[in-house]
Design an enzyme around this catalytic site. Structure first.
Site, PDB file in Angstrom:
ATOM      1  N   ASP A  28       0.936  -1.070   0.150  1.00 46.54           N
ATOM      2  CA  ASP A  28      -0.289  -0.142  -0.013  1.00 46.54           C
ATOM      3  C   ASP A  28       0.985   1.266   0.180  1.00 46.54           C
ATOM      4  O   ASP A  28       1.931   1.343   0.861  1.00 46.54           O
ATOM      5  CB  ASP A  28      -0.902   0.031   1.300  1.00 46.54           C
ATOM      6  CG  ASP A  28      -2.202   0.682   0.894  1.00 46.54           C
ATOM      7  OD1 ASP A  28      -2.279   1.852   0.659  1.00 46.54           O
ATOM      8  OD2 ASP A  28      -3.243   0.132   1.052  1.00 46.54           O
ATOM      9  N   SER A  81      -6.552   4.263  -2.238  1.00 50.73           N
ATOM     10  CA  SER A  81      -6.754   2.611  -1.874  1.00 50.73           C
ATOM     11  C   SER A  81      -8.040   2.308  -2.645  1.00 50.73           C
ATOM     12  O   SER A  81      -7.972   0.985  -3.099  1.00 50.73           O
ATOM     13  CB  SER A  81      -6.772   2.389  -0.486  1.00 50.73           C
ATOM     14  OG  SER A  81      -5.578   2.554   0.085  1.00 50.73           O
ATOM     15  N   ARG A 170      -3.906  14.822   5.565  1.00 46.98           N
ATOM     16  CA  ARG A 170      -3.760  13.466   5.269  1.00 46.98           C
ATOM     17  C   ARG A 170      -3.639  13.222   3.524  1.00 46.98           C
ATOM     18  O   ARG A 170      -3.008  12.825   3.250  1.00 46.98           O
ATOM     19  CB  ARG A 170      -4.595  12.493   5.944  1.00 46.98           C
ATOM     20  CG  ARG A 170      -4.106  11.254   5.901  1.00 46.98           C
ATOM     21  CD  ARG A 170      -5.158  10.041   6.680  1.00 46.98           C
ATOM     22  NE  ARG A 170      -4.755   8.731   6.727  1.00 46.98           N
ATOM     23  CZ  ARG A 170      -3.986   8.221   7.378  1.00 46.98           C
ATOM     24  NH1 ARG A 170      -3.156   8.903   8.248  1.00 46.98           N
ATOM     25  NH2 ARG A 170      -3.839   6.606   7.219  1.00 46.98           N
ATOM     26  N   ARG A 286     -16.277   8.395  -0.403  1.00 47.84           N
ATOM     27  CA  ARG A 286     -15.858   7.234  -0.331  1.00 47.84           C
ATOM     28  C   ARG A 286     -16.368   6.434   1.069  1.00 47.84           C
ATOM     29  O   ARG A 286     -16.757   7.208   2.067  1.00 47.84           O
ATOM     30  CB  ARG A 286     -14.149   7.423  -0.324  1.00 47.84           C
ATOM     31  CG  ARG A 286     -13.490   6.091   0.112  1.00 47.84           C
ATOM     32  CD  ARG A 286     -12.017   6.254  -0.236  1.00 47.84           C
ATOM     33  NE  ARG A 286     -11.305   5.600   0.807  1.00 47.84           N
ATOM     34  CZ  ARG A 286      -9.973   5.190   0.756  1.00 47.84           C
ATOM     35  NH1 ARG A 286      -9.364   6.013  -0.378  1.00 47.84           N
ATOM     36  NH2 ARG A 286      -9.260   4.612   1.596  1.00 47.84           N
ATOM     37  N   ASP A 288     -15.101   3.804   3.069  1.00 42.13           N
ATOM     38  CA  ASP A 288     -14.533   2.929   4.313  1.00 42.13           C
ATOM     39  C   ASP A 288     -14.647   3.805   5.542  1.00 42.13           C
ATOM     40  O   ASP A 288     -14.946   3.493   6.671  1.00 42.13           O
ATOM     41  CB  ASP A 288     -13.114   2.488   3.671  1.00 42.13           C
ATOM     42  CG  ASP A 288     -12.282   3.544   3.470  1.00 42.13           C
ATOM     43  OD1 ASP A 288     -12.521   4.936   3.166  1.00 42.13           O
ATOM     44  OD2 ASP A 288     -10.979   3.298   3.409  1.00 42.13           O
ATOM     45  N   HIS A 434       1.553   8.559   5.654  1.00 42.78           N
ATOM     46  CA  HIS A 434       0.728   9.507   5.782  1.00 42.78           C
ATOM     47  C   HIS A 434       0.746  10.386   7.042  1.00 42.78           C
ATOM     48  O   HIS A 434       0.443  11.393   7.441  1.00 42.78           O
ATOM     49  CB  HIS A 434      -0.778   8.910   6.097  1.00 42.78           C
ATOM     50  CG  HIS A 434      -1.444   8.551   5.019  1.00 42.78           C
ATOM     51  ND1 HIS A 434      -1.822   9.392   3.939  1.00 42.78           N
ATOM     52  CD2 HIS A 434      -1.962   7.470   4.624  1.00 42.78           C
ATOM     53  CE1 HIS A 434      -2.458   8.711   2.899  1.00 42.78           C
ATOM     54  NE2 HIS A 434      -2.599   7.646   3.449  1.00 42.78           N
TER      55      HIS A 434
HETATM   56  O1  3PG Z   1      -8.351   7.287   4.306  1.00 43.89           O
HETATM   57  C1  3PG Z   1      -7.084   7.368   4.239  1.00 43.89           C
HETATM   58  O2  3PG Z   1      -6.215   7.034   5.031  1.00 43.89           O
HETATM   59  C2  3PG Z   1      -6.645   8.347   3.325  1.00 43.89           C
HETATM   60  O3  3PG Z   1      -7.248   9.304   2.885  1.00 43.89           O
HETATM   61  C3  3PG Z   1      -6.091   7.664   1.943  1.00 43.89           C
HETATM   62  O4  3PG Z   1      -5.439   6.550   2.140  1.00 43.89           O
HETATM   63  P1  3PG Z   1      -5.693   5.215   1.541  1.00 43.89           P
HETATM   64  O5  3PG Z   1      -6.540   5.415   0.141  1.00 43.89           O
HETATM   65  O6  3PG Z   1      -4.265   4.322   1.039  1.00 43.89           O
HETATM   66  O7  3PG Z   1      -6.552   4.549   2.375  1.00 43.89           O
HETATM   67 MN    MN Z   2      -3.567   2.461  -0.380  1.00 40.98          MN
HETATM   68 MN    MN Z   3      -3.183   6.073   2.121  1.00 39.87          MN
END
Ligand code: 3PG
Ligand code: MN
Ligand code: MN
Length: 559
Positions: A28, A81, A170, A286, A288, A434
């Site tokens: 990652d 990601s 971030r 997004r 997650d 990050h």
């Molecule tokens: O959600 C996060 O940590 C960052 O905004 C993006 O990082 P990731 O796309 O690698 O999860």
């Molecule tokens: Mn990622």
């Molecule tokens: Mn990331």
């Protein structure tokens, strides 16, 4: 074959055998960039990844991992990601949330669907609350979309609006939060001039407030709930600009980790708790890092923390975050329909799959990989293992994270010979990148490289095949640069640390004793991206990819 003529059956590959054990390793945040002191991957000792790059030139290449290659609006959009793993798993490029919201706002369709109609019913008597990440990072949300939504909602009758902000730092530079809050405040002033009672009501840093993921730490969501819904927080301010400026004065404060705060009126009362009859929109597209809050807002039965009050609200997500859970049930924009992913095809064609990461990346190799779908396709064919992440720390403190544990699980799965595909995400270079801590990121990259070695050694033992790639860049460039590529300095002459992802391409390497002789990367797709990887992996499992997948990166030549 069903009556529609559709079949999950994949055609046999003409040259490549079935039954090989394949390890699919996603590093990652591991991109390719010029070797200099801000390239932590270059500085770190990474003998395994170096040997893949230098060992077999026709089995190592770069692929695109940002912009339109992964379904983002423009070539200025860094990879992330979600879109990276979606592309890796689905083998096609789908217009992603960022783009779909742009289109829906531009056409006005966002105001014509069920989701908006649902929240609009509250406008006459209730408050509209907008909760989301406040930046122009474009990974989870974008400020310009929030601005358009504020305007659009007020033009359509929202009389009282409260914005609950999450500061970023971030996906964008640390310290940029002040400017974003000022921009938003200016917009709210204009709305007030037009008779709309619009204010920022609460806030906090994204990693401290609300935006946890994969249920790593419900306290993060609770802190947000207390501020947003209950109007309670340890810090109280009259304005959000003042809040962010003051909270940033604390030693080591940064935008990602600002503590929760509420905005209060002259009598000290919170200006915008969420109460019965209100409407709420979570503005991130997004999934997650919004799904946990969506559960708290939507589920009647909920035991993750004490909500104290569960207001009767009209709630819509910017998108639906989980198609399988149908969460949230109302949303403003339909998510990309990522269907027929490689994972689903492969289980229907007898490929047994093992997937593993630690909590903070677990959903990446499962949920994102499978087209934003939770759960198994065929439980008897799949095993997904989650290693608990550390919580309550920033990962520069423990930069090795769970890389070793993930590699051990992968090794054991490979050596068990129970699975054909063993898929992992190694989080280190991203999660530590990050934090902006260069020293720690170097340690992180080394740890990830050691994990790759353990997995490759296991593949060697079972005569298998490896595919090693990444989802986007991060640790290979830790400094903000000018157009010429030179590091940018701030007013005090210090370099500006880049905590975000990058626009860099990522490596992909194939090999292992099970790789048929004559397999090599084709030369005729120089612009290949992450979406080309799925067909490649299907070939290595002995199948042709479906005809609408992006073309495979490999060919088999006589030698
Ligand atoms: O959600 C996060 O940590 C960052 O905004 C993006 O990082 P990731 O796309 O690698 O999860
Ligand atoms: Mn990622
Ligand atoms: Mn990331």
């Amino acid at each position: 074959m069903g009556s529609s003529g559709f079949s999950w059956k994949l055609n046999d590959h003409s040259n490549l055998p079935k039954g090989k054990i394949i390890s699919m390793v996603v590093l990652d945040g591991w991109g390719e960039a010029n070797p200099d002191q801000y390239n932590c991957i270059h500085v770190a000792q990474t003998p395994t990844m170096d040997s893949l790059k230098n060992g077999a030139p026709d089995k190592w290449r770069l692929v695109k991992a940002h912009g339109t290659a992964v379904g983002l609006p423009t070539e200025d959009d860094m990879g992330n990601s979600e879109v990276g793993h979606n592309a890796l798993g689905a083998g096609r490029i789908f217009a992603q949330g960022a783009k779909l919201v742009d289109l829906a706002l531009a056409s006005g369709k966002i105001y014509e669907g069920d989701g908006f109609a649902h929240i609009k019913d509250s406008f006459a008597t209730g408050t509209l609350h907008l909760i989301g990440l406040l930046s122009d990072g474009g990974v989870h949300s974008r400020l310009d979309q929030l601005q358009l939504l504020l305007k659009g909602a007020s033009e359509r009758g929202a009389k009282r609006i409260r914005v609950h902000i999450l500061t970023d730092g971030r996906d964008v530079l640390d310290g940029s939060s002040v400017g974003f809050v000022e921009t938003l405040e200016n917009d709210l002033v204009k709305l007030r001039e037009n008779g709309v009672d619009a204010q920022i009501a609460s806030g906090g840093g994204r990693m401290q407030v609300t935006m946890d993921r994969y249920e790593n730490d419900w306290d993060v969501v609770k802190r947000g709930w207390d501020a947003q819904v209950l109007g309670e927080a340890p810090h109280k301010f009259k304005s959000a600009v003042e809040a962010v400026k003051k909270l940033r004065e604390a030693p080591k404060a940064n935008d990602q980790y600002l503590p929760p705060f509420v905005i209060v009126d002259d009598s000290g009362k919170a200006v915008g708790p969420i109460v019965d009859g209100d409407a709420v929109v979570t503005c991130n597209f997004r999934a997650d890092r919004m799904v946990m809050l969506a559960k708290a807002l939507e589920y009647k039965d909920f035991d993750k923390f004490d909500r104290v009050r569960f207001p009767k609200i009209r709630y819509a997500g910017m998108l639906q975050y989980d198609g399988e859970l149908k969460l949230p049930s109302r949303y403003l924009v339909s998510p990309p329909e990522i269907d027929r992913t490689s994972g689903e095809y492969l289980v229907h064609n007898g490929v047994r799959t093992f997937a593993c990461s630690e909590t903070v990346k677990f959903g990446h190799v499962t949920f994102f990989w499978n087209g934003n779908r939770s759960g198994y396709f065929k439980p008897e064919m799949e095993e997904y293992v989650e290693i608990p992440s550390d919580s309550g720390i920033t990962f520069n403190v423990l930069p090795k994270m769970k890389a070793l544990e993930i590699a051990e699980k992968a090794r054991d799965a490979i050596l068990s010979r129970k699975f054909h595909q063993v898929r992992v995400n190694l989080p280190n270079s991203d999660m530590v990148g990050h934090t902006g801590d260069i020293e720690a990121t170097i340690v992180a990259c080394k740890a990830a490289d050691e994990a790759v070695k353990m997995i490759l050694d296991a593949i060697e033992q079972v005569g298998g095949i490896y595919v090693v790639t990444a989802d986007h860049g991060n640790a290979e460039d830790m400094v903000k640069r000018n157009k010429k590529g030179e590091p940018l300095l701030d007013k005090s002459g210090n370099i500006q640390i880049l905590t975000s992802h990058t626009l860099q391409p990522v490596p992909i390497a194939i090999g292992g004793p099970g790789l048929a002789p004559g397999v090599r990367f084709r030369k005729d797709i120089p612009g290949g991206g992450l979406a080309n990887v799925a067909a490649t992996v299907m070939n290595l499992h002995g199948f042709e990819a479906p005809s609408d997948y992006e073309p495979t990166l490999i060919e088999v030549v006589d030698n």
